[in-house]
Design a protein around this motif. Structure first.
Motif, short mmCIF file in Angstrom:
data_model
loop_
_atom_site.label_atom_id
_atom_site.label_comp_id
_atom_site.label_asym_id
_atom_site.label_seq_id
_atom_site.Cartn_x
_atom_site.Cartn_y
_atom_site.Cartn_z
N ARG A 178 2.15 9.36 13.71
CA ARG A 178 0.74 9.65 13.50
C ARG A 178 0.57 10.85 12.58
O ARG A 178 -0.22 10.82 11.62
CB ARG A 178 0.06 9.90 14.85
N ASP A 179 1.35 11.90 12.83
CA ASP A 179 1.23 13.12 11.99
C ASP A 179 1.60 12.82 10.55
O ASP A 179 0.93 13.28 9.62
CB ASP A 179 2.13 14.23 12.56
N LEU A 180 2.69 12.04 10.37
CA LEU A 180 3.13 11.76 9.01
C LEU A 180 2.15 10.83 8.29
O LEU A 180 1.87 10.99 7.10
CB LEU A 180 4.53 11.12 9.05
N ALA A 181 1.59 9.85 9.03
CA ALA A 181 0.61 8.95 8.43
C ALA A 181 -0.64 9.70 8.02
O ALA A 181 -1.23 9.43 6.96
CB ALA A 181 0.27 7.82 9.41
N ALA B 230 0.39 4.12 5.98
CA ALA B 230 -0.83 4.85 6.31
C ALA B 230 -1.39 4.42 7.66
O ALA B 230 -2.14 5.18 8.28
CB ALA B 230 -1.86 4.66 5.20
N ASP B 231 -1.05 3.21 8.12
CA ASP B 231 -1.53 2.78 9.44
C ASP B 231 -0.50 3.03 10.54
O ASP B 231 -0.41 2.30 11.53
CB ASP B 231 -1.97 1.31 9.42
N ARG B 232 0.37 4.04 10.31
CA ARG B 232 1.26 4.61 11.34
C ARG B 232 2.43 3.71 11.72
O ARG B 232 3.04 3.89 12.76
CB ARG B 232 0.48 4.95 12.61
N GLN B 233 2.78 2.76 10.90
CA GLN B 233 3.91 1.90 11.21
C GLN B 233 5.16 2.42 10.52
O GLN B 233 5.12 2.84 9.36
CB GLN B 233 3.63 0.47 10.76
N ALA B 234 6.29 2.42 11.23
CA ALA B 234 7.60 2.76 10.65
C ALA B 234 8.37 1.46 10.51
O ALA B 234 8.65 0.79 11.51
CB ALA B 234 8.35 3.74 11.53
N ARG B 235 8.69 1.09 9.29
CA ARG B 235 9.36 -0.19 9.04
C ARG B 235 10.43 -0.03 7.98
O ARG B 235 10.29 0.76 7.04
CB ARG B 235 8.34 -1.24 8.56
N PHE C 82 12.57 14.13 12.25
CA PHE C 82 11.65 12.99 12.36
C PHE C 82 12.33 11.79 13.03
O PHE C 82 13.45 11.41 12.69
CB PHE C 82 11.15 12.57 10.97
N ASN C 83 11.60 11.20 13.99
CA ASN C 83 12.09 10.02 14.71
C ASN C 83 11.01 8.94 14.61
O ASN C 83 9.90 9.11 15.11
CB ASN C 83 12.36 10.37 16.17
N GLY C 84 11.34 7.82 13.94
CA GLY C 84 10.37 6.76 13.72
C GLY C 84 9.87 6.12 15.00
O GLY C 84 8.84 5.44 14.99
N ARG C 85 10.60 6.30 16.11
CA ARG C 85 10.16 5.72 17.38
C ARG C 85 9.15 6.59 18.11
O ARG C 85 8.59 6.18 19.12
CB ARG C 85 11.37 5.48 18.28
N ASN C 86 8.92 7.79 17.60
CA ASN C 86 8.01 8.73 18.25
C ASN C 86 6.59 8.53 17.70
O ASN C 86 6.33 8.80 16.53
CB ASN C 86 8.48 10.17 17.97
N GLY D 217 0.83 -1.20 0.00
CA GLY D 217 0.00 0.00 0.00
C GLY D 217 0.86 1.24 0.00
O GLY D 217 2.08 1.18 -0.17
N TYR D 218 0.21 2.38 0.20
CA TYR D 218 0.95 3.64 0.15
C TYR D 218 1.80 3.82 1.40
O TYR D 218 1.42 3.46 2.51
CB TYR D 218 -0.01 4.81 0.00
N ALA D 219 3.00 4.41 1.18
CA ALA D 219 3.93 4.67 2.28
C ALA D 219 4.79 5.87 1.90
O ALA D 219 4.93 6.20 0.72
CB ALA D 219 4.82 3.46 2.56
N VAL D 220 5.37 6.54 2.90
CA VAL D 220 6.26 7.67 2.63
C VAL D 220 7.66 7.29 3.10
O VAL D 220 7.85 6.72 4.18
CB VAL D 220 5.78 8.96 3.33
N VAL D 221 8.66 7.60 2.27
CA VAL D 221 10.05 7.26 2.56
C VAL D 221 10.62 8.26 3.56
O VAL D 221 10.58 9.47 3.34
CB VAL D 221 10.90 7.26 1.26
#
Length: 931
Positions: free
Chosen positions: A655-658, A618-623, A646-650, A597-601
């Protein structure tokens, strides 16, 4: 008593001097006789030929360059001496002034102009490139150009300049190229002859001082090799020479001790001997000496002066501090007085208020005891002091990063390498044989030492055989890093037009190397085509055209496999290439897997072998994803702004980026899943195609041949070889005209922006001709759009800094302080310009421009406003040397912007930037800068 020459020897000597009278005169200036390779090179130059001299560090190849200067003076022509860095130019300038006097020698290093119209001018290679494009009158009467350290053309960021100069120098100029020993010197010489005319390649493998290799194991200094198998004439160990048995035993014992330690010490258990005390088994491990211990050992062995290479600026400074804390003192009272007197004299112009922040007192304390650091983070004035005192024998030990190995004249009796790996900007990597050769090549001072010594410190896990391989591999290949830039394109088109420019670029060493590879590929292809004809003949059938029948069988197999394979292995290379092009903020559609699905790098995570982009879904996961998630290529469908902090652990940041991602992709419909499948999951159309082909197969006359399967085996060989031949053809097509094709794509970008119109450079393009930096097109567009107009000089300094500064650590997540108001708006507008150009580059498969970096903007602004150095650097980890280096580059860009701005207020502002910024330590760095 000098032995008299025979009549025949006197006659031969007179004949030589008659044929080469200038060389005869030149030799009289030296107390020692020239080596054979130096004489051969000088004779070629006097005979009117260009030369390439490839010889080890310290072998005296610069004498060949000095002869070219001598010949120029003797024949009334000019000579230019070019170097890669300003520190080398400054050093060579002082050497030539000492010989010819200040009236005869000039210096041009971008920010320094000294006697620029002198008959001998020393300069950086970039300055000469700019002069060639500008058609400078200084080129009139030029007879010789010496290119010192010409192997620098392999440098990824600046190497193209060397090839530009070599291609564009007038034919009447004799080129003298001086290189470190490279394994493909003949290939490079062949290319020089192609573009410059008759050029002689002079190779020299002998070191003037033999080099002996050692390993320091604890307190012991062991030979690396089993015997003194060093060719005293050549000074190198033959490949495959046996390794010292004692070292191999140390390696075995060390490995066994580490295994014993792992078995005997349960995780989390207390060690014997109290906290921090040694384990019982630790006694078997090799003791690692401290830096003061290493220096003490070298001193007792009579192996000073030494250069200790530590691949870390912090490590170099720490080494000096450790020596001072340990009471290391390598100078006599008389030497200490000389050091203090020289340092105080050489730094008397430094502002006294800045001495504390510059670390002056610790610097002086170290030098007075004979130890110092040397790295790019130091103030240029301090580095120059270290170099001079080392040459005078007053500084005994220098802790240096590898930048010192590039040509600066600081030979040592001993070179020590602490570790065999270093940080290359992305990860820790082992040093290459070429780097090892360059580093240890500093050992052995000609005329002072009968032998040089290379010492590697034993570290846990050291493999003596790997080290021996490094030490006995003497050379490394020279690979071109050439690619056409935007500035290069407008300058070439202005002078020659597009078609002629393409032809010139096809003369580059990059294309020459690609073409040579094509010759071998073409030979393979010719053999394959001969074999194909033989296979087809072996598969012939008396009932009909068996290759036609085999093609039907082959086609059935291809169709059956294509529905499953086409989405996997066949497109892997395209998928990898698509991941290489990803940038922070790209919105992509992950094709398959758990995170489809859609994701932002948020981090491209690019490595050629294993790209691992990190995304937020889009479901707020950083992977962090892997190649298995990308069986097909991806491309950016939109762009999002990702905060630099930006910190993927935050969770809140995710949530804001998703949320922003969902807003951006609202209305974008992913392609629907495949429908209408049957027959083992294949589409109906595929099944119909297979049925049709099988019917044709049964009707073919060869289907009834009793020898059908024998024929089929030959046919299958034909199809396999035909696939291999097609791959060869693609490789040949990819390599042919590669530089010209890249030039075409650069011109397409410039045409889209109206910098070029067919064969003509527009008024917009004329600005770009004066902007030479890595971010040339961003600067040109900012000028065109008026982004920097109306800024104060301090504000312009902040804006320009974003185009020259690059944060040293890519993983630095700190948010830099940035000026607000009009300056902040200009910085943001400059970034938007880059983003638009980045999109334009992607469409043309280019990747030249990096994002602007605002990490130096506040410091540049406040320095231009008049703040003290102590106030600026006190709260940062920026060293004084880095501050000066970035400020010098800012000054350089400000000068280019002033030239490109035309008759406008911005020209005045840019010139005011130079006046405000060039003060204090920046103004003093003058002839000592190495940027």
């Amino acid at each position: 008593m000098t032995e008299e020459l025979t009549a025949a020897e006197r006659y031969a000597a007179s004949r030589r001097s008659a044929r080469h009278p200038v060389l005869h005169d030149f030799e009289a200036h030296y107390e020692f006789g020239l080596d054979d390779f130096q004489l051969r090179a000088c004779r070629e130059i006097e005979d009117g030929h260009g030369v390439l001299v490839a010889a080890p560090t310290g072998s005296g190849k610069t004498i060949v360059g000095e002869f070219a200067i001598h010949l120029a003076m003797a024949t009334g022509r000019k000579a230019f001496y070019t170097t890669p860095i300003k520190a080398l130019s400054n050093q060579k300038y002082h050497d030539l002034v000492e010989r010819y006097g200040p009236e005869q020698v000039g210096l041009l290093t971008g920010d320094n102009v000294v006697n620029g119209e002198a008959p001998i001018v020393v300069m950086t290679t970039e300055v000469l490139r700019n002069m060639l494009y500008a058609g400078s009158r200084t080129l009139i009467g030029l007879g010789f150009v010496v290119m010192d350290e010409v192997h620098y053309l392999a440098d990824r960021s600046r190497g193209a300049v060397w090839e530009e100069v070599i291609i564009h120098l007038p034919e009447s100029v004799t080129l003298v190229s001086l290189s470190a020993t490279v394994s493909n010197a003949e290939e490079f010489g062949e290319w020089l002859a192609t573009v410059r005319g008759e050029t002689s390649t002079i190779l020299e493998e002998k070191r003037p001082v033999p080099l002996y290799q050692h390993v320091m194991v604890g307190r012991r200094l062991l030979d690396l090799f089993a015997s003194s198998d060093v060719d005293a004439a050549a000074g190198f160990v033959k490949e495959g020479a046996p390794v010292n048995d004692e070292l191999l035993k140390v390696a075995r014992d060390d490995w066994a001790a580490s295994r014993m330690k792992d078995r005997r010490t349960p995780k989390g258990s207390r060690q014997r001997g109290g906290q921090g005390g040694p384990r019982q088994t630790q006694n078997r491990r090799v003791w690692i000496p401290s830096r003061p211990d290493v220096i003490d050992r070298l001193d007792r062995e009579g192996l000073l002066p030494a250069i200790v290479f530590i691949f870390s600026r912090v490590g170099c400074d720490a080494a000096v501090s450790q020596c001072l804390a340990a009471g290391v003192n390598l100078t006599t009272p008389e030497e200490r007085d000389l050091v203090v007197e020289y340092v105080e004299s050489a730094t008397r112009h430094l502002p006294s208020d800045d001495l504390h922040v510059l670390g002056y007192h610790d610097f002086l304390d170290g030098l007075s005891r004979g130890v110092a650091a040397h790295h790019a983070g130091m103030l240029p004035a301090f580095k120059a002091v270290v170099e001079e005192l080392y040459l005078r024998g007053l500084c005994k030990v220098v802790f240096a990063t590898e930048t010192l190995a590039l040509g600066i004249n600081m030979p040592a009796r001993t070179v020590v390498i602490e570790k065999l790996s270093k940080w290359n900007g992305e990860n820790h990597a082992d040093i290459t044989p070429g780097e090892y050769t360059q580093l240890t090549g500093r050992a052995g001072r000609r005329g002072l030492d009968v032998e040089g010594h290379g010492v590697v410190l034993w570290q846990p896990g050291t493999n003596p055989r790997d080290l021996a391989g490094l030490a006995s591999t003497r050379t490394y290949p020279l690979r071109s890093s050439f690619r056409p830039s935007y500035n290069m394109a407008v300058n070439l088109v202005h002078q020659f037009g597009r078609e002629r420019s393409r032809e010139l670029l096809e003369q580059s060493f990059a294309q020459f190397q690609a073409d040579k590879a094509v010759v071998g590929l073409a030979r393979q292809l010719a053999k394959s085509e001969d074999a194909l004809a033989g296979y087809a003949e072996a598969a012939s059938c008396h009932l009909g055209d068996f290759m036609e029948y085999a093609a039907l069988r082959h086609q059935i197999g291809v169709v059956e496999k294509s529905s499953s394979r086409a989405q996997r292995t066949d497109r892997r290379e395209e998928a990898v290439e698509s991941l290489r092009l990803l940038k922070v903020g790209d919105v992509i559609q992950v094709p398959v897997g758990k995170f489809a699905g859609y994701a932002v790098v948020v981090d491209p995570g690019w490595t050629p072998d294993n790209p691992r982009p990190m995304v937020v879904t889009a479901d707020r996961q950083a992977r962090r994803l892997a190649m298995i998630d990308f069986p097909t290529p991806v491309e950016a469908v939109a762009k999002l702004k990702v905060p630099k902090s930006f910190n993927g652990r935050n969770p809140q940041m995710r949530r804001d980026l998703a949320n922003a991602l969902r807003d951006k992709t609202h209305g974008l419909v992913p392609p629907p899943p495949g429908r209408g499948r049957s027959g083992g999951g294949r589409p109906d159309a595929v099944n119909d195609e297979i049925d049709r082909l099988r019917a044709q197969l049964k009707e073919h006359p060869c289907h009834r041949c009793p020898e059908r399967e024998d024929h089929a085996r030959w046919a299958e060989r034909w199809f396999k070889l035909d696939r291999d031949s097609a791959t060869l053809r693609r490789r040949i097509e990819q390599r042919t005209n590669t530089v010209a094709r890249q030039f075409d794509r650069v011109c397409e970008v410039l045409t889209a922006l109206e910098y070029l119109e067919e064969d003509r450079v527009t008024d917009r393009g004329a600005r770009l001709r004066r902007l030479y930096g890595e971010m040339d097109l961003v600067a040109a567009e900012a000028l065109r759009l008026g982004i920097w107009e109306g800024l104060t000089p301090s504000g312009l300094a902040a804006a320009l800094s974003s185009l020259v500064f690059e944060t040293r650590r890519a993983d630095d997540a700190r948010v830099p302080r940035v000026p607000g108001g009009a300056i902040g708006e200009a910085l943001e507008a400059t970034r938007r310009v880059w983003a638009d150009l980045d999109a334009l580059e992607r469409e043309r498969r280019l990747d030249f421009l990096r994002p602007p970096d605002v990490g130096f903007a506040w410091i540049a602004y406040r320095w231009a406003e008049g703040d003290d150095l102590d106030d600026l650097l006190g709260g940062t980890d920026l060293s004084a040397g880095d501050f000066v280096r970035w400020t010098k580059q800012l000054l350089d860009l400000a000068g280019q912007v002033a030239d490109a701005a035309g008759d406008s207020p911005l020209r005045t502002t840019a010139r005011q930037v130079s006046a405000l910024v060039k003060r204090g330590v920046v103004a003093y760095s003058g002839l000592a800068d190495d940027a």
